[in-house]
Design an enzyme around this catalytic site. Structure first.
Site, PDB file in Angstrom:
ATOM      1  N   ARG A 112      63.277  53.465  27.762  1.00 56.44           N
ATOM      2  CA  ARG A 112      62.960  51.993  28.193  1.00 56.44           C
ATOM      3  C   ARG A 112      62.894  51.663  26.723  1.00 56.44           C
ATOM      4  O   ARG A 112      62.782  52.363  25.756  1.00 56.44           O
ATOM      5  CB  ARG A 112      61.717  52.134  28.913  1.00 56.44           C
ATOM      6  CG  ARG A 112      60.563  53.092  28.133  1.00 56.44           C
ATOM      7  CD  ARG A 112      59.319  52.758  28.811  1.00 56.44           C
ATOM      8  NE  ARG A 112      58.559  53.804  28.519  1.00 56.44           N
ATOM      9  CZ  ARG A 112      57.797  53.769  27.080  1.00 56.44           C
ATOM     10  NH1 ARG A 112      57.837  52.909  26.304  1.00 56.44           N
ATOM     11  NH2 ARG A 112      56.828  54.767  26.794  1.00 56.44           N
ATOM     12  N   LYS A 131      59.773  66.745  31.428  1.00 55.87           N
ATOM     13  CA  LYS A 131      59.502  67.384  30.340  1.00 55.87           C
ATOM     14  C   LYS A 131      60.397  68.741  30.367  1.00 55.87           C
ATOM     15  O   LYS A 131      61.096  68.815  29.115  1.00 55.87           O
ATOM     16  CB  LYS A 131      58.367  67.865  30.017  1.00 55.87           C
ATOM     17  CG  LYS A 131      57.309  66.751  29.896  1.00 55.87           C
ATOM     18  CD  LYS A 131      56.005  67.179  28.873  1.00 55.87           C
ATOM     19  CE  LYS A 131      55.087  66.000  28.670  1.00 55.87           C
ATOM     20  NZ  LYS A 131      55.729  64.721  28.173  1.00 55.87           N
ATOM     21  N   GLU A 185      53.075  80.273  18.527  1.00 53.60           N
ATOM     22  CA  GLU A 185      53.974  79.094  18.151  1.00 53.60           C
ATOM     23  C   GLU A 185      53.512  78.740  16.823  1.00 53.60           C
ATOM     24  O   GLU A 185      52.562  79.115  16.135  1.00 53.60           O
ATOM     25  CB  GLU A 185      53.404  77.874  19.085  1.00 53.60           C
ATOM     26  CG  GLU A 185      54.146  77.879  20.497  1.00 53.60           C
ATOM     27  CD  GLU A 185      53.800  76.601  21.279  1.00 53.60           C
ATOM     28  OE1 GLU A 185      53.087  75.833  20.625  1.00 53.60           O
ATOM     29  OE2 GLU A 185      54.198  76.338  22.243  1.00 53.60           O
TER      30      GLU A 185
END
Lengths: 461, 168
Positions: free
Chosen positions: A298, A122, A205
């Protein structure tokens, strides 16, 4: 020199269920031989019958079969395979698996191992996104005063949420919709943080009130060129598991849509991305802004909706790129048209808190009709084993626009009949026929907070 | 409480964990014996376990397996559904997919031949998965009456390998 990788490609499929069958059929359409690795529980599966050969890797438990990378690679080499397709889930995002394939001379149908590693973490994925100027969730570093907090909030815009620097669990998390509110909650948040964690440091945030999960389907040529196949809206989720996905994302205006697609293309181009990938974003409906979440290195479960609007077979494209038989199309050659929706059919009992419902399917009547596609690897008489993911089919519908597609999905779900096991079809019907869904007035919390409480209460009586 | 309860067998998960630890370590080789399972790990191609024999050659490692041009047909003689076993006959099957080796190393005599008497602890063959060799033992006392697989062939999980007659 005659290179068998080019002249006689043979593909090992390291997966099961509908995606294994989908890959086998795409390979056969390109003249590629297939070998499927199965567990004891899947020896007699539809996919095992359709592959040229299937080999039993190990016992039913995934860790002793599908998740054992040494067994999978040994089986692929021993059966003379040149390529390996990991599907989704299982080993598909394991960098060590991609590395082992490369070390053994097997072509991994997907990104390079170093890419799988770089975007799988991440923190490094965020660094990659940031370097490509893809917006991250705005926030502050550690705050040192209320004045500092007010300055940051002015910069990133309200509403904002305070978070304790030293810990999580919701403590110290307070939402402020304006400066007055922030003045009021700041002290409370830092006091809570000090009491809970012994440290009153806060950071700030943006607070996303109505979030959507948007993602862009992409392919890269491995040499700095990437193209997109439009974006998907996957906001119908339960416990972070997607249940319904659609393409395109009607919530976006034209400018924002172009920005989102360009950001995703730039990100993958910047890392010379190879083969299929998806960039996921959190979309803040209030601010009309999108923030980077992650890269999925993927093919994804929901790829069919992008196929339906682009008329490209993405699995074939994956295999064609990996065998050197298909070139990555130019962006101009990918025209997007209409609207597509996918509903995941799960063997779960929605009346009993979604417990898995494995067993024998005694009646299986998948929906048919114009614009209806069903990707599945079960049929009447099939047994759904208890060891794996509960998804047994994907119902995909296409229409001229969203309303048309929703109508078709509603009809198709009415005609879809499964007996012998419980499925989530009743819940899918309730979602698709709900006015909020029809009006596209939903968020990632809508299913859990708005629809499910009433749905479950009704059924409990 | 049985012997087995107190001394749980190594399962493939444990072995995987050992391999992972080994890979992460600075060790070059690892030999482990635990309740009938012998494990030999090495980062050196051609390395051989001390127990294999006194000679220095390594167990057969066929890298790359069969060439891609080979037929894809599964071996016709997989007797996965062997019925007709006589009373007292026991089948020993593969514990996972892997390559079947009858000898501890190339050129060495096989662990056992048809007609040999075996004890539960007698070694029958090696099953190799990505250069990790697992020794398969008879598990029963008796006489080997059939060997169903050729040396060096890939076997699948649960594939019958030996028939042992426990009569007499």
């Amino acid at each position: 020199m005659d290179d068998p990788k080019v002249s006689h490609p043979r593909l090992f499929i390291a997966n099961r269920g509908e995606i294994a069958l989908r890959i086998i059929r795409a390979a056969h359409s390109l003249g590629i031989e297939t070998v499927l690795g199965v567990s004891m529980a899947d020896k007699d599966s539809v996919a095992a019958r359709e592959a040229e050969r299937s080999v039993v890797l190990g016992p039913a438990a995934s860790r002793d079969s599908y998740l054992n990378l040494n067994l999978v690679v040994h089986a692929a080499i021993s059966t003379g395979c040149t390529h390996i397709h990991p599907g989704y889930g299982f080993l598909s995002e394991r960098p060590d698996f991609a590395e082992l394939c490369a070390a053994e001379g097997l072509v991994f149908v997907g990104p390079r191992p170093q890419t799988v590693r770089a975007v799988g973490d991440k923190i490094s994925a965020k660094a990659v996104a940031d370097a490509a100027k893809v917006p991250l969730t705005p926030g502050s570093g550690k705050l040192n005063s209320l004045k500092h907090a007010l300055e940051v909030a002015d910069e990133i815009g309200y509403p904002v949420i305070t978070k304790a620097s030293a810990g999580g669990g919701g403590r110290g998390m307070l939402v402020a919709y304006d400066a007055d509110a922030l003045r009021r909650v700041y002290d409370e948040a830092s006091t809570t943080a000090r009491e809970a964690f012994g440290d009153d440091t806060l950071f700030l945030e943006v607070y996303v009130e109505r979030a959507r999960h948007l993602e862009v389907q992409l392919f890269g040529d491995g040499q700095g060129r990437a193209v997109h196949f439009g974006e998907r809206d996957c906001s119908i989720q339960r416990r972070y598991q997607k249940m319904i996905e659609e393409a395109p994302a009607d919530i976006l205006g034209d400018d924002l849509r172009s920005e989102l697609r360009a950001a995703a293309v730039n990100l993958l181009a910047s890392i010379d991305y190879l083969n299929a990938g998806t960039v996921e974003f959190l979309y803040d409906e209030g601010r009309q802004k999108f923030y980077f979440m992650e890269v999925n290195a993927r093919i994804q479960v929901e790829h069919p909706v992008s196929e339906q609007i682009s008329s490209h077979d993405l699995i074939k494209l994956q295999l064609g790129l990996a065998t050197g038989t298909i070139m990555l199309p130019e962006q101009e050659a990918i025209s997007l048209k209409g609207h597509a929706i996918e509903a995941r059919i799960l063997a779960e009992d929605t009346n009993r808190n979604f417990i898995p419902s494995p067993g024998k399917i005694t009646r299986w009547v998948p929906a048919t009709g114009p614009g209806v596609r069903v990707d599945s690897a079960v049929q009447e008489g099939s047994t759904v084993p208890p060891y794996y993911d509960s998804m047994i089919a994907k119902l995909i519908v296409s229409g001229d626009d969203r309303t048309h597609a929703v109508d078709r999905m509603s009809e198709a779900l009415k005609r879809f009949e499964v007996e012998g096991i419980a499925t989530n079809i009743p819940l899918l019907r309730a979602i698709v026929d709900h006015p909020d869904f029809r009006e596209n007035s939903i968020s990632t919390k809508w299913l859990e907070n708005t629809l499910l409480p009433g749905f479950q209460a009704e059924r409990a009586n | 409480m049985t012997e087995q309860d107190r001394n749980p067998k190594l399962v493939s998960n444990d072995i995987q964990a050992i391999i992972d630890d080994f890979n992460a370590s600075r060790w070059r080789t690892l030999e482990l014996e635990y309740h009938g399972v012998k494990l030999f790990l090495s980062k050196d191609i051609g390395a051989a376990p001390n127990w294999s024999t006194s000679e220095s050659t390594s167990p057969a490692v066929t890298k790359g397996g069969a060439p891609p041009s080979q037929s894809l047909a599964a071996p016709a003689d997989i007797p996965a559904a062997r019925g007709a076993l006589e009373d007292g006959q026991v089948i020993v099957s593969a514990p996972s997919l892997g390559t079947f080796y009858r000898s501890p190393k190339p050129g060495a005599p096989p662990f056992i031949q048809i007609g040999d008497d075996v004890e539960a602890e007698t070694e029958l063959c090696l099953i190799e998965v990505m250069k990790l060799f697992t020794t398969l033992r008879a598990g029963v006392k008796g006489k080997v009456t059939e060997i169903l697989i050729e040396d060096g062939v890939m076997v699948e999980n649960d594939q019958p390998l030996f028939v042992i007659d426990t009569n007499g």
